[in-house]
Design an enzyme around this catalytic site. Structure first.
Site, PDB file in Angstrom:
ATOM      1  N   SER A 110       0.694  -1.305   0.068  1.00 35.53           N
ATOM      2  CA  SER A 110      -0.049  -0.112  -0.040  1.00 35.53           C
ATOM      3  C   SER A 110       0.873   1.413  -0.137  1.00 35.53           C
ATOM      4  CB  SER A 110      -0.792  -0.038   0.985  1.00 35.53           C
ATOM      5  OG  SER A 110      -1.959  -0.804   1.079  1.00 35.53           O
ATOM      6  N   LYS A 135     -10.052  -6.363  10.026  1.00 33.85           N
ATOM      7  CA  LYS A 135     -11.361  -5.850   9.062  1.00 33.85           C
ATOM      8  C   LYS A 135     -12.642  -5.951   9.722  1.00 33.85           C
ATOM      9  CE  LYS A 135      -8.574  -6.354   4.587  1.00 33.85           C
ATOM     10  NZ  LYS A 135      -8.900  -6.822   3.504  1.00 33.85           N
ATOM     11  N   GLY A 161     -14.066 -21.446  -1.187  1.00 34.05           N
ATOM     12  CA  GLY A 161     -13.726 -20.916   0.248  1.00 34.05           C
ATOM     13  C   GLY A 161     -15.034 -20.365   0.656  1.00 34.05           C
ATOM     14  N   GLY A 181     -13.991 -14.958   5.256  1.00 31.85           N
ATOM     15  CA  GLY A 181     -14.266 -13.338   5.098  1.00 31.85           C
ATOM     16  C   GLY A 181     -14.021 -12.889   3.731  1.00 31.85           C
ATOM     17  N   ARG A 233     -14.248 -26.605   2.257  1.00 35.42           N
ATOM     18  CA  ARG A 233     -13.732 -27.809   2.912  1.00 35.42           C
ATOM     19  C   ARG A 233     -14.714 -27.942   3.987  1.00 35.42           C
ATOM     20  NH1 ARG A 233      -8.089 -27.385   5.685  1.00 35.42           N
ATOM     21  NH2 ARG A 233      -9.243 -25.681   6.654  1.00 35.42           N
ATOM     22  N   THR A 234     -15.058 -27.094   4.794  1.00 32.86           N
ATOM     23  CA  THR A 234     -16.035 -27.220   5.749  1.00 32.86           C
ATOM     24  C   THR A 234     -17.456 -26.770   5.285  1.00 32.86           C
ATOM     25  OG1 THR A 234     -14.308 -26.587   7.088  1.00 32.86           O
ATOM     26  CG2 THR A 234     -16.410 -26.640   8.154  1.00 32.86           C
TER      27      THR A 234
END
Ligand code: ATR
Length: 291
Positions: free
Chosen positions: A22, A71, A131, A134, A156-157
């Site tokens: 950044s 975040k 996925g 977040g 996966r979960t």
């Protein structure tokens, strides 16, 4: 640039912050726009987030970016929150207002801008999200706002994918998203081609040889792959998509545009295409030969 009594400061709050790109983005923009502004990283230790946000305000910082792991944690310490950031549940940009900071999410507008530039459309698209963390949540909310026709969340979960699908459907008011266990990818409907967005951290440096699914038959179902990872620039996922004849992109442009949009929020400046390209080159050279 000359730092003097009028110099304004912006910074990055995170832990760790040492590898951030950044400063290269924001300091390039400030210099090119002759803005008396510097951008510096601030390593905020565990448990010190409230003090960091209050301290940043007390020290008259113009704004901050917020990165991992703060975040979502930062939200209780804000004076205001932009509706998109609230919907996503994550804030990566703080903008100074009267009595504190207002939180925004520029990651998703940044991803949208990057996708537009890369000619990736979302409206009417059937999308696979790999996925359910977040980043996946933010992507799913963006897709629902941008008119995707179907979202399949593979994780996966599977429970996490189901929970995310429920949230997306509640937010969008339609049966837009559904969940699948990652291992069930062979049961994806045949004959379809998808846009796939890779949101897991698998394949990130230094574990560059990994991808969340390695089976090539999966990649035959992908017309376009978007990996949010930017280091390495050519992830295993990107290679697998391209080797199966699809188009593939990494997260570098999203990284650029989340910064550009944050900079515009802080300063009111409008960053044109040429300047964005200059910041992009600077960011890539700060990453070293890999990018
Ligand atoms: P972020 O905020 O970056 O999305 P996160 O919330 O920690 O990070 O989510 C990480 C995602 O990567 C999750 O979807 C996780 O799967 P699980 O929910 O099953 O944990 C996924 N992930 C991480 N390591 C993985 C692995 N080795 N195989 C498959 N998925 C993995």
């Amino acid at each position: 640039m000359t730092i003097n009594g009028y110099t304004r400061t912006c910074g990055l709050i995170g832990n760790p912050v040492e590898h951030t790109m950044s400063p290269a983005i924001h300091n390039t923009l400030a210099e090119a726009l002759s803005e008396n502004l510097v951008y510096v990283p601030f390593h905020v230790p565990d448990g010190k987030l409230r003090e960091a946000v209050e301290g940043a305000f007390a020290l008259n910082l113009l704004g901050c970016n917020v990165t991992v792991p703060y975040k979502s944690q930062v939200i209780p310490f804000l004076k205001e929150i932009d509706p998109l950031a609230e919907k996503i549940g994550a804030v990566n940009t703080l903008v100074r207002v009267q009595d504190g900071f207002k939180g925004y999410n520029t990651d998703m507008p940044g991803l949208l801008q990057a996708m537009r530039e890369d000619g990736v459309r979302l409206e009417g698209e059937k999308v696979l999200i790999l996925g359910a963390g977040g980043a996946a949540r933010a992507v799913a909310m963006l897709l629902s706002e941008q008119g995707a026709s179907q979202i399949i969340i593979l994780n996966r979960t599977v429970e996490k994918a189901k929970e995310l699908a429920r949230e997306v459907n509640a937010a969008s008011g339609r049966q837009l998203a559904r969940a699948m266990a990652l291992a069930d990818y062979p049961f994806l409907p045949g004959g379809e081609k998808y846009l796939a967005v890779q949101t897991t951290n698998l394949g990130m440096f230094p574990r560059v040889e990994e991808a969340v699914i390695e089976d090539r038959t999966f990649y035959e179902k992908i017309h376009t792959g978007y990996d949010l990872i930017f280091n390495p620039s050519r992830t295993k996922f990107v290679s697998l998509v391209e080797e199966s004849g699809g188009r593939a992109f990494n997260g570098l442009k999203m990284l650029l545009y989340q910064g550009v949009i944050a900079y515009e929020l802080w300063t009111g400046a409008k960053v044109g295409v040429e300047l964005a390209e200059k910041a992009y080159r600077q960011m890539r050279s700060a990453m070293g030969p890999e990018a």
